[in-house]
Write a protein that holds these residues in place. Structure first.
Motif, PDB file in Angstrom:
ATOM      1  N   GLU A  45       1.555 -66.381   9.665  1.00 29.02           N
ATOM      2  CA  GLU A  45       0.177 -66.034   9.323  1.00 29.02           C
ATOM      3  C   GLU A  45      -0.078 -64.544   9.574  1.00 29.02           C
ATOM      4  OE1 GLU A  45      -3.782 -66.521   8.044  1.00 29.02           O
ATOM      5  OE2 GLU A  45      -1.941 -67.687   7.764  1.00 29.02           O
ATOM      6  N   LEU A  46       0.494 -64.030  10.694  1.00 27.99           N
ATOM      7  CA  LEU A  46       0.348 -62.619  11.002  1.00 27.99           C
ATOM      8  C   LEU A  46       0.995 -61.760   9.918  1.00 27.99           C
ATOM      9  CD1 LEU A  46      -0.536 -60.379  12.925  1.00 27.99           C
ATOM     10  CD2 LEU A  46       1.611 -60.686  14.168  1.00 27.99           C
ATOM     11  N   ARG A  47       2.185 -62.158   9.489  1.00 29.36           N
ATOM     12  CA  ARG A  47       2.862 -61.410   8.429  1.00 29.36           C
ATOM     13  C   ARG A  47       2.077 -61.460   7.124  1.00 29.36           C
ATOM     14  NH1 ARG A  47       9.017 -63.601   9.643  1.00 29.36           N
ATOM     15  NH2 ARG A  47       9.463 -62.199  11.429  1.00 29.36           N
ATOM     16  N   ARG A  48       1.498 -62.627   6.828  1.00 28.01           N
ATOM     17  CA  ARG A  48       0.698 -62.767   5.609  1.00 28.01           C
ATOM     18  C   ARG A  48      -0.532 -61.861   5.667  1.00 28.01           C
ATOM     19  NH1 ARG A  48      -3.645 -65.002   3.586  1.00 28.01           N
ATOM     20  NH2 ARG A  48      -4.300 -65.792   5.629  1.00 28.01           N
ATOM     21  N   LEU A  49      -1.187 -61.839   6.841  1.00 24.44           N
ATOM     22  CA  LEU A  49      -2.372 -60.997   6.998  1.00 24.44           C
ATOM     23  C   LEU A  49      -2.015 -59.512   6.913  1.00 24.44           C
ATOM     24  CD1 LEU A  49      -4.248 -62.919   9.837  1.00 24.44           C
ATOM     25  CD2 LEU A  49      -4.824 -62.848   7.396  1.00 24.44           C
ATOM     26  N   GLU A  50      -0.864 -59.146   7.499  1.00 28.20           N
ATOM     27  CA  GLU A  50      -0.434 -57.757   7.402  1.00 28.20           C
ATOM     28  C   GLU A  50      -0.171 -57.363   5.946  1.00 28.20           C
ATOM     29  OE1 GLU A  50       2.926 -57.539   9.936  1.00 28.20           O
ATOM     30  OE2 GLU A  50       1.770 -57.077  11.742  1.00 28.20           O
ATOM     31  N   GLY A  51       0.480 -58.255   5.205  1.00 28.92           N
ATOM     32  CA  GLY A  51       0.710 -57.982   3.786  1.00 28.92           C
ATOM     33  C   GLY A  51      -0.584 -57.867   3.008  1.00 28.92           C
ATOM     34  N   GLU A  52      -1.549 -58.749   3.301  1.00 31.47           N
ATOM     35  CA  GLU A  52      -2.839 -58.709   2.626  1.00 31.47           C
ATOM     36  C   GLU A  52      -3.585 -57.418   2.968  1.00 31.47           C
ATOM     37  OE1 GLU A  52      -5.858 -60.203   0.111  1.00 31.47           O
ATOM     38  OE2 GLU A  52      -3.762 -60.780   0.421  1.00 31.47           O
ATOM     39  N   THR A  53      -3.454 -57.003   4.249  1.00 31.56           N
ATOM     40  CA  THR A  53      -4.098 -55.756   4.677  1.00 31.56           C
ATOM     41  C   THR A  53      -3.525 -54.558   3.925  1.00 31.56           C
ATOM     42  OG1 THR A  53      -4.523 -56.672   6.880  1.00 31.56           O
ATOM     43  CG2 THR A  53      -4.595 -54.268   6.646  1.00 31.56           C
ATOM     44  N   ARG A  54      -2.201 -54.521   3.787  1.00 30.23           N
ATOM     45  CA  ARG A  54      -1.573 -53.430   3.047  1.00 30.23           C
ATOM     46  C   ARG A  54      -2.012 -53.435   1.578  1.00 30.23           C
ATOM     47  NH1 ARG A  54       2.949 -54.908   6.226  1.00 30.23           N
ATOM     48  NH2 ARG A  54       3.753 -56.192   4.497  1.00 30.23           N
ATOM     49  N   ARG A  55      -2.083 -54.648   0.999  1.00 31.58           N
ATOM     50  CA  ARG A  55      -2.495 -54.741  -0.403  1.00 31.58           C
ATOM     51  C   ARG A  55      -3.940 -54.260  -0.581  1.00 31.58           C
ATOM     52  NH1 ARG A  55      -5.302 -57.637  -3.774  1.00 31.58           N
ATOM     53  NH2 ARG A  55      -6.075 -59.018  -2.140  1.00 31.58           N
ATOM     54  N   LEU A  56      -4.812 -54.658   0.351  1.00 29.04           N
ATOM     55  CA  LEU A  56      -6.203 -54.235   0.270  1.00 29.04           C
ATOM     56  C   LEU A  56      -6.344 -52.736   0.484  1.00 29.04           C
ATOM     57  CD1 LEU A  56      -7.995 -57.137   2.176  1.00 29.04           C
ATOM     58  CD2 LEU A  56      -7.976 -56.714  -0.284  1.00 29.04           C
ATOM     59  N   ARG A  57      -5.522 -52.183   1.372  1.00 31.55           N
ATOM     60  CA  ARG A  57      -5.580 -50.744   1.618  1.00 31.55           C
ATOM     61  C   ARG A  57      -5.167 -49.968   0.356  1.00 31.55           C
ATOM     62  NH1 ARG A  57      -2.235 -50.550   5.516  1.00 31.55           N
ATOM     63  NH2 ARG A  57      -3.774 -50.885   7.155  1.00 31.55           N
TER      64      ARG A  57
END
Length: 241
Positions: A45-57
């Motif tokens: 879940e942490l990795r998924r959130l990090e990926g989503e954060t990068r995509r949003l950035r």
């Protein structure tokens, strides 16, 4: 001789101890496995959130210029709407001022097509109270009248009309050179005049000047090729110095 009673004694054997240890180990392993599963799930879940954060950035970086442009447009539109509200409030007064300035210009200008031009001004005054016209239509009519007046300054025109000279009225041919010169010539060519704006009167032309007016009339009516005319002007010439 006394009686001896024999009671059963429960004793823990090495086998029982071994089973209990295995059970405890199994329970501990289950807790460890459950903790590992939960940890793995949290890590995923942490990795998924990090990926989503990068995509949003990255998406934000891509959209940021456009959002700034839209924000600027919104600011400009808000400013324009505020200015429009102020303009609408001041519009009736502005329209009235434009009409009155036009009327003053016609009265102070060379006396050509006076009735037609004053009639245009009166029609504009009447339009201010016409309920069938909105502000945009009124303003368009006012601007059209101003454009017509400005066009007079760039035109060479000739027409036949009535000259009022005191009590005498006669039919003459008028020649107008923009707003520089206004002239008349009788049909027989024997009399002619130039309007002098400063004293506000007609001044007689000599024979050579009347011939120039006759040529100008033919030029204005497309009966003669354009050429230089030598005539006195109606407006006084001012020295810039």
């Amino acid at each position: 001789m006394g009686l001896a009673l024999s009671l059963p004694v429960l004793a823990t054997t090495p086998l029982d101890t071994h089973l209990e240890a295995q059970q405890a180990q199994a329970a501990l392993q289950e807790r460890i496995d459950a903790a590992d599963d939960e940890s793995r799930a949290m890590l995923e879940e942490l990795r998924r959130l990090e990926g989503e954060t990068r995509r949003l950035r990255l998406e934000n970086q891509r959209l940021a210029p456009g959002l700034e442009t839209r924000a600027e447009r919104l600011d400009r539109r808000e400013a324009a709407l505020e200015a429009l509200a102020d303009t609408r409030q001041a519009l009736p007064e502005l329209q009235q001022a434009l009409i009155e300035r036009l009327a003053a210009w016609v009265d102070a200008d060379l006396p050509f097509l006076v009735e037609q031009r004053r009639g245009r001004v009166e029609a504009l005054r009447a339009s201010l109270t016409d309920p069938d016209l909105d502000d945009a239509e009124r303003l368009e009519r006012i601007l059209a009248a101003w454009r017509a007046e400005l066009d007079y300054g760039r035109e060479m025109d000739a027409w036949r009309g009535t000259l009022d000279a005191g009590e005498a009225r006669r039919e003459v041919d008028f020649l107008r050179l923009g707003r520089v010169g206004l002239y008349y010539l009788t049909p027989d060519g024997r009399q002619g005049g130039v309007w002098l704006a400063e004293p506000g009167r007609w001044d007689a032309l000599d024979d050579a000047q009347r011939r120039q007016v006759r040529q100008g009339l033919r030029m204005a009516r497309d009966q003669r090729a354009p050429e230089l005319l030598r005539l006195p002007v109606s407006q006084p010439l001012e020295d810039d110095a």
